[in-house]
Design an enzyme around this catalytic site. Structure first.
Site, PDB file in Angstrom:
ATOM      1  N   MET A  97       0.800  -1.218   0.000  1.00 41.13           N
ATOM      2  CA  MET A  97       0.000   0.000   0.000  1.00 41.13           C
ATOM      3  C   MET A  97       0.840   1.280   0.000  1.00 41.13           C
ATOM      4  SD  MET A  97      -2.868  -1.405  -0.283  1.00 41.13           S
ATOM      5  CE  MET A  97      -4.116  -0.168   0.015  1.00 41.13           C
ATOM      6  N   ARG A  98       1.928   1.263  -0.746  1.00 36.81           N
ATOM      7  CA  ARG A  98       2.737   2.480  -0.918  1.00 36.81           C
ATOM      8  C   ARG A  98       2.837   2.773  -2.391  1.00 36.81           C
ATOM      9  NH1 ARG A  98       4.103   6.127   2.619  1.00 36.81           N
ATOM     10  NH2 ARG A  98       6.034   6.605   1.525  1.00 36.81           N
ATOM     11  N   HIS A 116      -5.028  -5.170  -8.465  1.00 36.26           N
ATOM     12  CA  HIS A 116      -5.858  -4.055  -8.022  1.00 36.26           C
ATOM     13  C   HIS A 116      -7.293  -4.560  -7.897  1.00 36.26           C
ATOM     14  CE1 HIS A 116      -7.049   0.078  -7.407  1.00 36.26           C
ATOM     15  NE2 HIS A 116      -8.068  -0.149  -8.206  1.00 36.26           N
ATOM     16  N   GLU A 150       2.451   5.542 -14.120  1.00 38.85           N
ATOM     17  CA  GLU A 150       1.123   6.092 -13.812  1.00 38.85           C
ATOM     18  C   GLU A 150       0.340   5.092 -12.954  1.00 38.85           C
ATOM     19  OE1 GLU A 150      -2.881   7.639 -16.081  1.00 38.85           O
ATOM     20  OE2 GLU A 150      -1.137   7.115 -17.286  1.00 38.85           O
ATOM     21  N   LEU A 151      -0.293   5.578 -11.883  1.00 36.25           N
ATOM     22  CA  LEU A 151      -0.929   4.708 -10.891  1.00 36.25           C
ATOM     23  C   LEU A 151      -2.048   3.847 -11.491  1.00 36.25           C
ATOM     24  CD1 LEU A 151      -0.955   4.071  -7.794  1.00 36.25           C
ATOM     25  CD2 LEU A 151      -2.820   5.749  -7.631  1.00 36.25           C
ATOM     26  N   ASP A 152      -1.988   2.543 -11.241  1.00 40.16           N
ATOM     27  CA  ASP A 152      -3.040   1.585 -11.640  1.00 40.16           C
ATOM     28  C   ASP A 152      -3.371   1.662 -13.132  1.00 40.16           C
ATOM     29  OD1 ASP A 152      -3.231   0.791  -8.984  1.00 40.16           O
ATOM     30  OD2 ASP A 152      -4.815   2.223  -8.527  1.00 40.16           O
TER      31      ASP A 152
HETATM   32  C1  GRF Z   1      -6.365  -6.940  -1.780  1.00 45.43           C
HETATM   33  O1  GRF Z   1      -7.661  -6.642  -2.234  1.00 45.43           O
HETATM   34  C2  GRF Z   1      -5.359  -6.346  -2.706  1.00 45.43           C
HETATM   35  O2  GRF Z   1      -5.774  -6.347  -4.038  1.00 45.43           O
HETATM   36  C3  GRF Z   1      -5.323  -4.965  -2.147  1.00 45.43           C
HETATM   37  O3  GRF Z   1      -5.209  -5.166  -0.768  1.00 45.43           O
HETATM   38  C4  GRF Z   1      -6.096  -6.229  -0.447  1.00 45.43           C
HETATM   39  C5  GRF Z   1      -5.504  -7.073   0.641  1.00 45.43           C
HETATM   40  O4  GRF Z   1      -4.591  -7.987   0.145  1.00 45.43           O
HETATM   41  N1  GRF Z   1      -4.577  -4.020  -2.820  1.00 45.43           N
HETATM   42  P1  GRF Z   1      -3.816  -9.078   0.968  1.00 45.43           P
HETATM   43  O5  GRF Z   1      -4.800  -9.913   1.761  1.00 45.43           O
HETATM   44  O6  GRF Z   1      -2.864  -8.366   1.921  1.00 45.43           O
HETATM   45  O7  GRF Z   1      -3.105  -9.886  -0.069  1.00 45.43           O
END
Ligand code: GRF
Length: 221
Positions: A97-98, A116, A150-152
């Site tokens: 998540m960064r 994603h 570019e993001l996503d």
């Molecule tokens: C998932 O939906 C992933 O796509 C998102 O974070 C969620 C958690 O993923 N970006 P995980 O259980 O840590 O793999």
């Protein structure tokens, strides 16, 4: 077939949390459906469940806490140094998540993957499940794609679709999507590890053919 092309690929997996996608990779490596070894699992957050999953599977772990860095660039460059020490064939963002800067992304271009939780290009960014509900989408899902600066927005490899049900909330919808994530992510990386998948200037290529903009549609058999 020469030895180099048949030897398992080395992958590095980056996480920030629960690591359920990481678990899907661990399971796929263990049951030999994914011809790869997981060299290390790296988290930008200490004490997350994904690190426990890796330790349980006897996979090396590392924590690179972004809070210990002054800015994004210094974090990214320390992350590159750490990852490169493992000489991976692929770098897998699995619930990481960064946001990674262009220098990082370009360093691994063509071997950097993300999943994603939406049907990209619909709902890039955060809170995708709630946004799908708010938009009254009939369908939602997950997308595996090559990462570009570019993001996503990188070329899509595979998408899985799920229905949005009338009584869904973000949690019930997320659970339905997550089941699909665990199928499509190891599958896409399997193609890459088998040298069947590549990023080109035109987009993602699988078995020599350019994939459509929405990638391969995934159907559970
Ligand atoms: C998932 O939906 C992933 O796509 C998102 O974070 C969620 C958690 O993923 N970006 P995980 O259980 O840590 O793999």
């Amino acid at each position: 077939m020469n030895i180099a092309s048949s030897s398992p690929k080395k992958i590095v997996i980056l996480i920030s949390g629960s690591g359920s996608n990481l678990q899907a990779f661990i399971d796929a490596v263990c049951d030999h459906s994914l011809p790869a070894t997981i060299a290390v699992v790296i988290s930008n957050k200490p004490s997350v469940k994904g690190l426990e999953r890796a330790a349980q599977a006897r996979i090396p772990t590392a924590v690179l806490d972004h809070k210990n860095f002054q800015d994004r660039d210094s974090f990214d460059s320390a992350l590159i140094t750490l990852i490169d020490s493992y000489k991976p064939d692929a770098v897998i963002l699995a619930g990481f998540m960064r946001i990674l800067g262009a220098e990082f992304v370009n360093h691994y271009l063509g071997k950097l993957f993300n999943i994603h939780p939406s049907l990209l290009p619909r709902h890039p960014g955060l809170h995708t499940h709630q946004r799908a509900i708010d938009a009254q989408d009939k369908e939602h899902g997950a997308t595996v794609h090559f990462v570009v600066p570019e993001l996503d927005a990188g070329p899509i490899i595979i998408q899985a679709r799920v229905p949005v049900l009338e009584d869904d909330d973000a949690d019930t919808l997320a659970k339905r999507v997550l089941i699909e994530e665990h199928q499509i992510y190891p599958l896409a990386i399997k193609w890459f590890c088998e040298n069947r998948l590549a990023l080109t200037n035109d987009g993602a290529i699988l078995d020599g053919k350019l994939l459509p903009a929405s990638g391969v549609p995934f159907k559970l058999s």
